[in-house]
Structure formats: structure tokens, C-alpha cells
Design an enzyme around this catalytic site. Structure first.
Site, short mmCIF file in Angstrom:
data_model
loop_
_atom_site.label_atom_id
_atom_site.label_comp_id
_atom_site.label_asym_id
_atom_site.label_seq_id
_atom_site.Cartn_x
_atom_site.Cartn_y
_atom_site.Cartn_z
N GLU A 189 0.84 -1.19 0.00
CA GLU A 189 0.00 0.00 0.00
C GLU A 189 0.89 1.25 0.00
O GLU A 189 1.89 1.32 0.70
CB GLU A 189 -0.90 0.00 1.24
CG GLU A 189 -1.86 1.18 1.31
CD GLU A 189 -2.77 1.12 2.53
OE1 GLU A 189 -3.84 1.75 2.48
OE2 GLU A 189 -2.40 0.45 3.52
N LYS B 138 -9.95 1.55 -2.53
CA LYS B 138 -10.17 1.07 -1.17
C LYS B 138 -11.60 1.34 -0.74
O LYS B 138 -12.07 2.48 -0.75
CB LYS B 138 -9.18 1.77 -0.23
CG LYS B 138 -9.11 1.20 1.17
CD LYS B 138 -7.97 1.89 1.93
CE LYS B 138 -7.69 1.27 3.27
NZ LYS B 138 -6.52 1.92 3.92
N CYS C 8 -5.67 -3.17 2.58
CA CYS C 8 -5.46 -2.93 4.00
C CYS C 8 -6.72 -3.11 4.86
O CYS C 8 -7.12 -4.23 5.15
CB CYS C 8 -4.85 -1.56 4.21
SG CYS C 8 -4.05 -1.35 5.83
#
Length: 344
Positions: free
Chosen positions: A92, A176, A218
Site C-alpha cells: 500500500e 479502497k 489494508c
């Protein structure tokens, strides 16, 4: 004639009990129970992974110099490919420091696609890494800038992962979905939503020689629904570029990777930046690959390194035949979440 309140309550109770009793009965085909042949056909499944594939996670050390980060990433992708990796994963925010203060200044415009080199040097660097090394490249994530056509002063930012084919062509974009907004008193407070906007779909990527992978970023790993949808759509692996910190990393990083693996009986790869104690955000590191029985095949420490493992179809099938969750789900009791929106 109006019913009395007592008789109406009795009628509703009778209907409720009747529906509950019927819903508890085992279902069967219109012509009766499934024949042995049909039952066998219903439980046969095509392999998710067509052939063995080596996957590598690059735990990259990145700093404030974007061109240097891109050049360093290219060196490490070359190193991973030379060791036989077919799928390579970057962490990331591999091209920049991680943090709300950095997202706007490092953000790149990805639309219209393909962007020009001046719009997105990271896009073109990733494309070249994939093409030059003949690998599928999950390009970690980069901050993305979107400017509204009708209002040039309106800027929206995303945390975006780009996946490239060995030809260098872009084959998937994941923004995301779940933003990292947490407040653990005395430990860490972080609010990505102060700057970033969330994505709006699950990302499933088709790698024709091998099968499908799910890509998320994440904090997305904390939401089992996202993983379940990707796995139910036929993914053999779930890939998470991520940057857990020194509070949540020791607590949950490994646990969440194993949980998503055992929940869905697929491989899970988690790719972190290397830890830089001189940075404002200290990543946990510990990039890892877990198998469908939640065994961690390989795990890094906090320093820059490459971890890799060979993924095999047999391991997926062993897990699913031994513990046949895919044939035991009860959608008569709970909903099938795999009908959600999926993109690439």
C-alpha cells in the site's frame, strides 16, 4: 364482521408457526429427492487454480522521493521475477509516504485511461514493470486524484490499486472500499476519510492462465463480506496490499490473514511496506502468505525483503473436500452475499 383482537393474535400465531415449520423442512427437487447422479453433479467443482503459480510480496522501503520509490520498486519487481514469481505484489502507498498529509501532494490522475506519463508516472512505471518482467503485477496502491468535469475546483482522492498483465495492460482497478478511520485511546487515531473517498465495488481479477484473484486494500481485510464475495466468485487467492501500524499490526495482522484464508478456503497474501522508524507512520511489516487451511507459509519481519510461495490447486481442493463448507451453506437461513456488485 370484524375479528376480535384475541382471535387476530391467535390467527397470526397460527400462520407464523405454520411458516416456521415449513421453512424447517428439507428442500428437494420438484420430482422428489435428488438422485445419486444429480447429487454427485451438484457437488462437483472445477478447480479454482488451473496450474501452480508462484506469488511474491515485496516488502518495500519507500520514502519521500517518488521517482526514487518507483525506480526502487522496479528493481525489486525484477528481483522477484528473476526468482520465478509469476504474480508480484507491491505494498500500500508504495510510491509515497503513508498519511493524510501526503495523499493530495502525491496523488495522480488516472482518468481518462491510460493517463499520460505526466499525469501518472506511477501508472506507466507499473505497466513497464509488468511488461519488462512478464508478470502479473498487483501494484500496491497509490493516491488517486479525480477532478470533476463540470467543476475543475472539485477534487476527490482515492487509495487505488492497479493490476497489470504481463503485456503491461491495465486489467483491474480497486479503490479502497473501507476507509481507515479508527481511534484507540492512548495508541493511535487515524481518519482517512478526512481526505479520501471510498470505492464502490468488490474487485475480482481474471488471470487467464491461472484463474481469478480478489484484490482489496489494508482495512478492507477486516470486513469478511468483501473476501467472501470474491471467494464465492471463484477466486483462488485474496491479495491485500496493506500498511498496518505498530498497534493494530501485532494484534490483528496475522490473525486477519489466517481468518480470511480459513473462512474462504483460499490463499491469502498480505503485502506491507517495510518499517521506517524515521517516518511519521510506522508500518508493522510482516508481509505473509497463508494457505487455505490458514497455515502461514512464509512471513517477513519488519525489514525490506521479498517473501514468496508456490500456490497449488491441490491444497485448495484438500481443504474444501476435507471441510466441505461450499456444499454446506444454508441460504434458506441467511442471505447469499455473493450477489453484490463486482468489478475489475
Amino acid at each position: 364482521m370484524r375479528s376480535s383482537p384475541t382471535s387476530w393474535r391467535a390467527f397470526r400465531l397460527l400462520v407464523s408457526n405454520t411458516l416456521f415449520t415449513r421453512s424447517r423442512q428439507p428442500t428437494q427437487s420438484p420430482g422428489g429427492p435428488l438422485s445419486p447422479v444429480l447429487r454427485k453433479m451438484a457437488t462437483q467443482h472445477a478447480p479454482l487454480l488451473k496450474k501452480p503459480v508462484k506469488l511474491a510480496c515485496i516488502q518495500l522501503a519507500a520514502g519521500a522521493d517518488k521517482p526514487a520509490n518507483l525506480s526502487h520498486a522496479a528493481d525489486k519487481v525484477r528481483e522477484a521475477a528473476s526468482s520465478g514469481a509469476n504474480i508480484v505484489v507491491l505494498p500500500e502507498c508504495f510510491n509515497s509516504p503513508y498519511g493524510c498529509d501526503y495523499f493530495p501532494s502525491y496523488a495522480e490522475a488516472l482518468q481518462p485511461s491510460p493517463p499520460s506519463p505526466s499525469q501518472s508516472p506511477s501508472f506507466h512505471a507499473l505497466s513497464a514493470m509488468a511488461r519488462d518482467n512478464g508478470v502479473y503485477l498487483v501494484g500496491g496502491s497509490i493516491p488517486e486524484l479525480v477532478v470533476a468535469d463540470k467543476n475543475p475546483s472539485s477534487e476527490t482522492y482515492y487509495n487505488t490499486s492497479l493490476t497489470f498483465a504481463p503485456s503491461g495492460d491495465l486489467i483491474a482497478t480497486h479503490r479502497k472500499v473501507h476507509l481507515f478511520d479508527i481511534d484507540i485511546p492512548g495508541k493511535i487515531t487515524f481518519k482517512e476519510s478526512d481526505v479520501l473517498s471510498p470505492g464502490d465495488h468488490v474487485t475480482v481479477v481474471d488471470l487467464p492462465e491461472y484463474g481469478k484473484i480478489g484484490v482489496a486494500i489494508c482495512y478492507d481485510i477486516r470486513f469478511p463480506e468483501l473476501a467472501m464475495i470474491a471467494a464465492r466468485r471463484g477466486c483462488f487467492a485474496l491479495v491485500y496490499p496493506g500498511a498496518f501500524n505498530m498497534t493494530t499490526g501485532p494484534l490483528h495482522w496475522r490473525l486477519l490473514g489466517q481468518a480470511r484464508a480459513v473462512d474462504n478456503q483460499v490463499y491469502v497474501a498480505m503485502c506491507s511496506p517495510a518499517r521506517d522508524t524515521g517516518a511519521t507512520y510506522h508500518a508493522w511489516g510482516h508481509s505473509l502468505i497463508a494457505d487455505p487451511m490458514a497455515e502461514v507459509l512464509v512471513e517477513a519481519d519488519e525489514s525490506e525483503t521479498i517473501v514468496s510461495a508456490e500456490l497449488k490447486s491441490e491444497r485448495i481442493e484438500e481443504a474444501r473436500k476435507g471441510i466441505p463448507l461450499r456444499d454446506q451453506r444454508r441460504f434458506d437461513i441467511y442471505p447469499d452475499v455473493s450477489v453484490a456488485r463486482v468489478g475489475s
